[in-house]
Write a protein that holds these residues in place. Sequence first.
Motif, mmCIF file in Angstrom:
data_model
loop_
_atom_site.group_PDB
_atom_site.id
_atom_site.type_symbol
_atom_site.label_atom_id
_atom_site.label_comp_id
_atom_site.label_asym_id
_atom_site.label_seq_id
_atom_site.Cartn_x
_atom_site.Cartn_y
_atom_site.Cartn_z
ATOM 1 N N LEU A 209 0.598 -1.041 0.582
ATOM 2 C CA LEU A 209 -0.132 0.006 0.402
ATOM 3 C C LEU A 209 0.405 1.284 0.044
ATOM 4 N N LEU A 210 2.186 1.087 0.764
ATOM 5 C CA LEU A 210 3.236 2.258 0.574
ATOM 6 C C LEU A 210 3.216 2.805 -0.108
ATOM 7 N N ALA A 211 3.951 1.661 -0.485
ATOM 8 C CA ALA A 211 4.551 1.684 -2.784
ATOM 9 C C ALA A 211 3.814 1.826 -3.598
ATOM 10 N N ASP A 212 2.129 2.225 -3.393
ATOM 11 C CA ASP A 212 1.507 2.171 -4.566
ATOM 12 C C ASP A 212 1.582 1.324 -5.499
ATOM 13 N N ALA A 213 1.930 0.033 -4.971
ATOM 14 C CA ALA A 213 1.900 -1.724 -5.983
ATOM 15 C C ALA A 213 0.369 -2.369 -5.195
ATOM 16 N N LEU A 214 -0.807 -1.962 -5.446
ATOM 17 C CA LEU A 214 -1.339 -2.646 -5.329
ATOM 18 C C LEU A 214 -3.053 -2.783 -6.087
ATOM 19 N N PRO A 215 -3.436 -3.224 -7.167
ATOM 20 C CA PRO A 215 -3.708 -5.370 -6.704
ATOM 21 C C PRO A 215 -2.339 -5.881 -6.657
ATOM 22 N N GLY A 216 -2.071 -6.861 -6.426
ATOM 23 C CA GLY A 216 -0.760 -7.649 -6.289
ATOM 24 C C GLY A 216 -1.227 -8.317 -7.569
ATOM 25 N N ALA A 235 -5.200 -11.938 0.896
ATOM 26 C CA ALA A 235 -4.547 -12.313 -0.630
ATOM 27 C C ALA A 235 -6.074 -11.972 -1.100
ATOM 28 N N PHE A 236 -6.689 -12.149 -0.802
ATOM 29 C CA PHE A 236 -8.102 -11.677 -1.801
ATOM 30 C C PHE A 236 -8.189 -10.027 -1.714
ATOM 31 N N SER A 237 -8.101 -9.632 -0.581
ATOM 32 C CA SER A 237 -8.525 -8.180 -0.587
ATOM 33 C C SER A 237 -7.433 -7.277 -1.511
#
Length: 283
Positions: A209-216, A235-237
Amino acid sequence: MTVHRQMMNLGIRSIEARRIVGRAPPESAHDDVAVEEPLEIRIAGERLAVTMRTPGHDRELVLGFLFAEGVIGSTKDVLGVVHCGRVGDEARENTIDVTLVPGMKPPIDPETGLLTRRGTLMTSACGVCGRRSIDDLVARVAPLAHTNPGIARSVLTGAVRSLRDRQPIFGRTGGCHAVSLVDFDGREIATYEDIGRHNAVDKVVGSRLLADALPGAGMVLVVSGRSSFEIVQKAFSAGVPIVAAVSAPSSLAIDLAKRANITLAGFVRDETMTVYTSPERIT
């Protein structure tokens, strides 16, 4: 690529013990143990939850927890995440208060008027009710799409095997879980250790989240031990399509993985694994 790892000095405590070997007289010894302390999570000063965790990266843990519970959608929903209390007070390090942006409303149970958890649907009436919890999650998060190409089985077994090498706290204490996020090529993205697997997952998700790297998408969550409902929920979220664990999943974890279209693999050891749901992602 930045790799986030647990701060080991916060996670280990040396204690005096007595070591007994066979019939020899007991000997005084020092033993390293994993630290377990409570973390109280508050929103605007009101308690939301208390989790037992290994100190270190509390900010990531809290953000990952709030994201999995559906309280926040990104770090843009958060003004501040700070330890609260008097400086020097031991309780200060174990309490975090979250301030949401104006207009963001914390989840309130209409019956009690108190803060409530969304992701696992905790209510005074039923606690965590399996089918209702899954229905609630699927209503909030769409089932994950298939990713092409998939992941090679050798990459998956290699990721689980190498997890052991990324557990310095476990190496010293034998009493800590670990979770890694790796990509489909097996590259490590983030690894955290914690006394609780679910906390380690929250720390991984919070760091993304802090890296603005979602979703995975295109990522694998690698878990020491077993896979519970809560592990698959997180994991789903976070939009992570594959969960691979050293040990077995629970029945409810399998039910949720099936509904969420998550590939859930257990007993991933050496060159073997048991795939319970969506096996087509593994080539």
